[in-house]
Structures are given as C-alpha cells and as structure tokens.
Design a protein around this motif. Structure first.
Motif, mmCIF file in Angstrom:
data_model
loop_
_atom_site.group_PDB
_atom_site.id
_atom_site.type_symbol
_atom_site.label_atom_id
_atom_site.label_comp_id
_atom_site.label_asym_id
_atom_site.label_seq_id
_atom_site.Cartn_x
_atom_site.Cartn_y
_atom_site.Cartn_z
ATOM 1 N N UNK A 66 0.834 -1.202 0.000
ATOM 2 C CA UNK A 66 0.000 0.000 0.000
ATOM 3 C C UNK A 66 0.872 1.257 0.000
ATOM 4 N N UNK A 67 1.546 1.490 -1.142
ATOM 5 C CA UNK A 67 2.397 2.678 -1.248
ATOM 6 C C UNK A 67 1.567 3.954 -1.341
ATOM 7 N N UNK A 68 2.083 5.016 -0.743
ATOM 8 C CA UNK A 68 1.393 6.314 -0.761
ATOM 9 C C UNK A 68 2.130 7.239 -1.729
ATOM 10 N N UNK A 69 1.548 7.530 -2.883
ATOM 11 C CA UNK A 69 2.249 8.369 -3.871
ATOM 12 C C UNK A 69 2.677 9.721 -3.301
ATOM 13 N N UNK A 70 1.833 10.314 -2.440
ATOM 14 C CA UNK A 70 2.178 11.608 -1.843
ATOM 15 C C UNK A 70 3.391 11.529 -0.929
ATOM 16 N N UNK A 71 3.804 10.316 -0.576
ATOM 17 C CA UNK A 71 4.898 10.113 0.377
ATOM 18 C C UNK A 71 6.056 9.419 -0.331
ATOM 19 N N UNK A 72 6.247 9.739 -1.602
ATOM 20 C CA UNK A 72 7.273 9.088 -2.430
ATOM 21 C C UNK A 72 7.134 7.567 -2.365
ATOM 22 N N UNK A 73 5.896 7.115 -2.341
ATOM 23 C CA UNK A 73 5.551 5.691 -2.403
ATOM 24 C C UNK A 73 5.981 4.900 -1.170
ATOM 25 N N UNK A 74 6.227 5.598 -0.087
ATOM 26 C CA UNK A 74 6.428 4.920 1.198
ATOM 27 C C UNK A 74 5.110 4.244 1.579
ATOM 28 N N UNK A 75 5.200 3.090 2.241
ATOM 29 C CA UNK A 75 3.993 2.324 2.524
ATOM 30 C C UNK A 75 3.226 2.823 3.737
ATOM 31 N N UNK A 76 1.995 2.370 3.851
ATOM 32 C CA UNK A 76 1.139 2.685 5.001
ATOM 33 C C UNK A 76 1.813 2.152 6.272
ATOM 34 N N UNK A 77 1.838 2.945 7.358
ATOM 35 C CA UNK A 77 2.450 2.493 8.618
ATOM 36 C C UNK A 77 1.762 1.232 9.163
ATOM 37 N N UNK A 78 2.557 0.367 9.763
ATOM 38 C CA UNK A 78 2.025 -0.897 10.294
ATOM 39 C C UNK A 78 2.531 -1.132 11.706
ATOM 40 N N UNK A 79 1.612 -1.299 12.645
ATOM 41 C CA UNK A 79 1.973 -1.765 13.979
ATOM 42 C C UNK A 79 2.509 -0.690 14.900
ATOM 43 N N UNK A 80 1.621 -0.036 15.657
ATOM 44 C CA UNK A 80 2.083 0.946 16.643
ATOM 45 C C UNK A 80 2.750 0.204 17.801
ATOM 46 N N UNK A 81 4.001 0.556 18.082
ATOM 47 C CA UNK A 81 4.796 -0.112 19.117
ATOM 48 C C UNK A 81 4.751 0.756 20.375
#
Lengths: 425, 425
Positions: free
Chosen positions: B354-369
């Motif tokens: 799930x890349x985010x184009x607005x974020x230079x295709x960085x993916x959706x964050x996963x897992x709040x630690x």
C-alpha cells in the motif's frame, strides 16, 4: 464583440469564461445526428489537417476500420482504397469534436454530447472503448464492430436516457473534476477517480431507464471495469469550455493543443481558427514490458486538449502516482510539485473552484499564455498514452512530451503582426 | 504457540500478519445470527467497559433507541428504565465487533461480516446510516426505525447476495484500501474514494441479485449518495486484521485503540485482552458554523481502530484535503507530511502493498509499538468526527485528538513486569 485595451485584459476575460463554464453531459447519440457533415463520406481525425497517406499506421487502421463499420467497403483492401480515393478527411476540431489517439470519427459511431450551459455551445467525442482490441488502436474485426454497435445501441441508449434524469438535464462535469483533482487524477493518464465518481453518479440513473436486465448488467459491468471511461468526457468538456472561451477573439491564450502523429499544433484566442504547427518533440516513455522506443507511434490525439484546459501535465502535483510512470529525477512528490510550479509560470491564473490539496489548495491552472511560454522558454508538458506504431497492437507505454515550441513562437509572431508590438507579457 | 526471542521478533511477526491479511466483506446479516449473546437483552457499545449511567448523552440516546428498535419498550421513558435496570452492556471489542460513535449494537441491527481469509477469523460492525437523524447520533423515532429496518431487510439483503457473487465469495477490501490511500482518503474523516470504489465494485452485482426494481433504485441511490459508507467497513477490516495479529500473544504492538466518551483505551499484543485506559485528551475541532467547544461530546467510538490499523491520522500525508479541517500550522501539505513523518517513528514497519504516492511511495504504517510511543513521547494522532453532546443533534465538526499517553506508559509497565526489563525498542 467586446474589445479589450490590452492582451492581459482579454486574457483575463478568457480565463474567467473558463472558470465560469458549466460543462454537462447532455446526450449520447450517433455522431451524424449532431454533426451533419458526417452524413457524407467524411472521416474526422485528431490533430491538424493531414492526408490519409501521411497518417501513422494505427490511425490509417482506425480509418479503415471506420470505413468498414460504416459499410463503405466489404473488406480491408477495399476499405483502404475507399479511404485513399473517396473519403474526405478533416480534423475533429473543425467540427466541435475531439478524439483520443487517432481520433477517428464517422457518422455511425456514438458520441458524448457535452453542453457548456453558460454559453450553450456543444462539443462531441467518441466514448472510451476499453482496452485491448479497439478501434482507436487501429484494429477492426467482427468483435470490434460488435462492441462498437453495443456501445451505440445499448450503452449509448442507456446513457442518453440516464443523463436526462439529472436535475438540469445533464450530468454536471465540474463537480467530478473538482473532486477528482483532489483524488490523484490528472485526467490524462490517470482518470481512476473521475471514472469512479462518474459511475457513482450514473449507476442509479441507469437502473431506472428501462434497460432490459441483461443490458443493464452489461452496461454496469463495462462502466465499472473501465477506469479510463472519463478520459474522453474530460476532453469534450475541455473542448466545450475552450470553444466558448475562444469566442473572445482577442488575447494570447491557447484554445487548443493537438497532434496528428506528424505535427503538433495549437490555436490561439486572438488568432481565430488558424493552426500553428511544428514538428513533434520526442516522447519520454515508460514502456510496458517487451516494448521500446522502436515500437512507439509518434504522439497522436486530441487529448492534449486536457492540458490546454489546465489539467494533465499541468496538474502533476495532484497526481503523484503518475510520477512513477512519467516522472524524472526520482519520480517522487517533489518532482510532481516542481512540474506544476514550472507550468504555473505560463498560465493566466488559477481556478479557485478547483483547489488542489496537494498544492496547499492552489487552484487548477487556467489559460496557457503563448507570450509566457515564449518568454520563459517553458513549453506545456503533456502526459500521454503511447501506442504501438503498427495497427492493432495498442498501448505500449505511458509517456510525457513537451508541446512544440515552434508553434508558440510562430503564433506570437502572428500576434505581433496583428497587434503591433504590444505583445509582451 | 510460537515463542519469540525478542519483542522485536514478535512485533515483526505481528506486522507481517497485518501485511499478509486478506479482509473481505462476506455477508450482511442481523447481528444476532453471528453474535449469539445478542439473543439476550445485551447492548454492545464502543470503547472499554462503561455503565449506562456513565455514558455520554448521545450514547445513552442510541442505547434507548436500540431498546425501542428491539421492542424491549414501548416508549422512551420505558426504554430508559430498561437500559438502567435490565440490559447488560459490554464493549463491541469483547464480541469481535466495532462501532462508530457510540457504537451501539443489538441483535436486530444488520452488520457487515468481514472475514480475514488468511486466518479465517471474522469481525462485525453496523453499516453507516448516512447523515442527519440517525441512531449513532443518539436519535430514535419512527423514521429512524424505518430506515434501520430498510437497511436490514432491503439494503442488507441486497448486499448479502451481492458480495457472494465475487470470485472468492466476498468483496476484497485490500484493493480498495490500496487504491484509495492514493486517492486522498485517510479512511477516518475522508472516505470518499473508498466509498466510490466500493460502490463501483458492488453496483454491477447488486443489479443481478433479483431485488425488486424499487428496491434496487433505493439501494443504488443510498450507496451512491453516502460518501462515508466505507467508514465502518474499514473499521471492521481493521478489527479482523488486528484480531488475527493478536493471536501472536507476544510483542508490544497496539491491537486496538478505542474510546467510550469517558476513557481512551488500548490493548497490546503481549498483554492479551487487558484494557489499558486513561483520561481522554482534549479534541482540537474545526466546528461547523454555529457550534463551539461548549457543544462537543467527548471523543467516542471504536473508529480509532482505523489508526491502530495504520490509517487515519497516521496517513495524514495521503489526505491533505483533511488538513483544511484538522491541520495546524497553516494546514498545508507540509503539515500533513510532518504528521505522517512523526507518526512513522512509533510503528514497526510499513506496508509495501500500500504505497502512498504523496509520500514518495512509502507504505502505510504498520503496527504501533508502545515502546516507541513512550520513548519518543509521540502519541498516535487520531482524526475524528465530533458529535454534539446532546442526543439527536449529530455531527458538529471534525477534529483531531491524541491517544492518551497514560495508556501506553501503563501498558509498558505491565509488559516490563511480564517480560523482565528487556522492553526497550
């Protein structure tokens, strides 16, 4: 006719007409019912005037297919002869029409009818056929003919009835543009949001126009599956809006950009229907696997009306997903932003009714000013589908291309001649 | 049960379960058919456990409405007495369910059934009723009841049949999330793209499930007009995915965030079903005209599962349109980017699917630690609808709120107790 003291005043009036325009999809009909000349053996095409012999192969293929679809010939060889000897060819733009890729249009093909409610003028375009074996890529066989007949007699009839159920007798296009430019669309190579919003508007209407069950299912399946269906509707909206703007026969605003596979061409508000043409710039293309520059057809189609309308390459910042396909310098958000910032230097103003969230809510660019293009040396940037140079293969990639600068310099010279020397921005 | 040498290893396994999950909408049914306890006089609610007397007024109003809908009382006064004396209350989260705002759920209300195909577990949620006079804002009258019955007996039946027509027996949710996060959605306060894509997927199926003509038109009208319809489906997907992830009973990943109008609460992977609660942080709200802080109900609802799932405030960069509503420091793109950059500091990894184009295709964050939350002092940021503190008035604004830090510090202490001292990130 209003006269303006300066080009700037004329340009501002033109920009205001673009901002105020209210394009609506009001009908879908066979083209000959709205373009009378198509009763004859006439084929319309994309770009400025071009002879059949000079057309790229897929455009010739589409013309041959259209001749077969019209019943002007029984086989491909005869259809080719008919195109060479009997058919008249003319640009779509000479008949208030636009077309994607080769832009081939004949009387029996169904067209969107877009009306600009503020001025009452209309524009026409063929509907997006989907992908694969389709006429716009220059292929024609029984299946293509059957699909085109279905688009006319089932899809077209359904849509014609459906759009008349909207309060103002047509599907309003501005709300779709305004929402979708905040949803990643550039309306030229990324049209997913607009196609989805259009479907959301149309489906409840389509369900109540009395289509037989099987037809309703087919129509909803086709529209649901075609993420590019809005493409030509956006083009026709641009044509209707810019034709209305061009009724101000003054100023230095680009009212049309297009290409026929050999030449890039523009028209300018203060210079009437005159074409300014130049050689096409090379495409920068990201090819689908297995294809390369050797396969590419030169850039073709009236779809650059999208950029003349202020979208496409000009709103790169709104569509960073496209950067993966057509970006340079890493292809990230910063490149998309830089592209729009650059393109903003060559326009008259921006549209406050269409803010772009990715651009801190700055509006969609409005009105390419040929003076600014020449003075800055910044040519409009066009994002585009790239098709194979041979008929029948279809799309091979997605690219970007600059408008031919020589069109703008020639138009500016003509403007200087018409207005004296007061043409500086 | 797999054991892990370190919390990091456990967290990576949990994150991988989140990334690999395949949530699908597989049915719509009255809640009691899937949550057996709802055969009894049980009302489920949002957030951690709370007594009826302590609920905010609109949540009480929704519970009273649900009691009337169930036929447990003939009028409001009697329904209030029934809620005070006869009804059992329990959190949705104790029954694999989630709910927006008050989150009130009883046996006769229709629910989405979401299945996570990779693990086979299910999650449930009520469907979004639209705006105005609706149960989730604490209002109940004959019209609300009629609408709820229509949602169960017409909309619900249509959707139940429609989703079974998809190839795998359910509407896949990942493709909608992956597309819509590139189309301006954060899935919490902006859900327009996902709702549109969901409609595009569903409409052709709805047309072939044999609904009477009038019902088909009603269903398509309702779905076409409800830009927030995907909200609770996204929440249920998050619940199904995080419940599956929580089967790894180790690590320090947040598996749920929620609030009941009095307390904010979380659960953590390595700490089972234990609730960690804390006082709610103040909302920062952009009010609709005519409303102010004096009107706001404290933050309520299971919808913060959206942030635990990695969306909402965490993907602010994907939804810059929301910045106009909930942004600080100017509300531009830079703020949205800064918010996501900050939130990325507290998660395990990102989702490459799930890349985010607005974020230079960085993916959706996963897992709040929770370790990273405590160490950085960065609390998860939640975007949220704000409702009026009185029953029956509805939404008064859109706001943002930080998760209560005390939940995370308490959970980290409990984790240290369970694991010794090796809990540093």
């Amino acid at each position: 006719m209003t006269t303006f003291r300066t080009l700037d005043q004329a340009n501002e009036a033109i920009a205001q007409k673009i901002i105020d325009a209210q394009p609506r999809l009001v009908d879908v009909v066979p083209a000959r019912t709205v373009i009378a000349a198509l009763e004859g053996k006439l084929i319309l095409h994309a770009g400025p005037p071009i002879a059949f012999a000079d057309m790229p192969e897929p455009v010739q293929g589409a013309a041959i297919g259209a001749a077969l679809f019209e019943g002007w010939a029984r086989d491909e060889a005869e259809a080719r002869r008919v195109c060479e000897e009997e058919v008249q060819f003319a640009p779509n733009h000479h008949y208030q029409a636009v077309g994607a890729m080769g832009g081939i249009l004949t009387g029996s093909l169904p067209v969107f009818v877009v009306e600009n409610a503020t001025e009452g003028n209309r524009a026409y375009t063929t509907m997006h056929e989907g992908e694969g074996k389709v006429l716009r890529f220059g292929v024609y066989d029984e299946a293509v003919g059957e699909h085109l007949r279905w688009m006319r007699d089932v899809l077209g009839v359904g849509l014609s009835r459906a759009v008349k159920l909207f309060p103002d007798g047509g599907l309003p296009i501005n709300p779709i543009l305004a929402q979708a430019v905040a949803m990643g669309d550039d309306f030229h190579v990324r049209i997913n949001a607009a196609s989805s919003l259009m479907f959301r508007d149309l489906a409840p209407k389509l369900a109540r126009v009395g289509l037989p069950q099987e037809a309703l299912e087919e129509v909803l399946d086709f529209l649901s599956g075609n993420v590019n269906f809005f493409l030509t509707l956006g083009m026709a909206a641009g044509k209707a809006v810019l034709d209305a703007a061009a009724t101000i026969q003054d100023g230095s605003v680009v009212t049309c950009m297009t290409r026929n596979g050999r030449e890039f061409a523009i028209r300018v508000s203060g210079l009437g229907d005159r074409w300014f043409t130049g050689p096409e710039e090379p495409l920068e293309t990201l090819y689908f696997p297995g294809f390369s520059d050797a396969d590419a057809c030169p850039d073709t189609g009236d779809s650059a009306i999208v950029e003349a309308y202020g979208f496409g390459g000009l709103v790169a910042v709104a569509a960073p997903a496209v950067q993966q396909l057509v970006g340079t310098g890493g292809g990230g958000f910063a490149d998309a932003l830089a592209t729009s910032e650059e393109q903003a230097e060559i326009v008259v103003t921006s549209n406050p009714n269409m803010p772009i969230p990715n651009w801190d809510f700055r509006g969609v660019p409005v009105g390419i000013d040929i003076r600014k293009v020449v003075e800055t040396g910044i040519a409009p940037l066009i994002t585009t589908a790239v098709m194979h140079k041979k008929a029948g293969i279809g799309q091979v990639g997605v690219g970007k291309v600059r408008a031919a600068m020589s069109c703008f310099t020639a138009a500016l010279e003509a403007l200087a001649e018409a207005h004296g020397t007061a043409t500086q921005a």
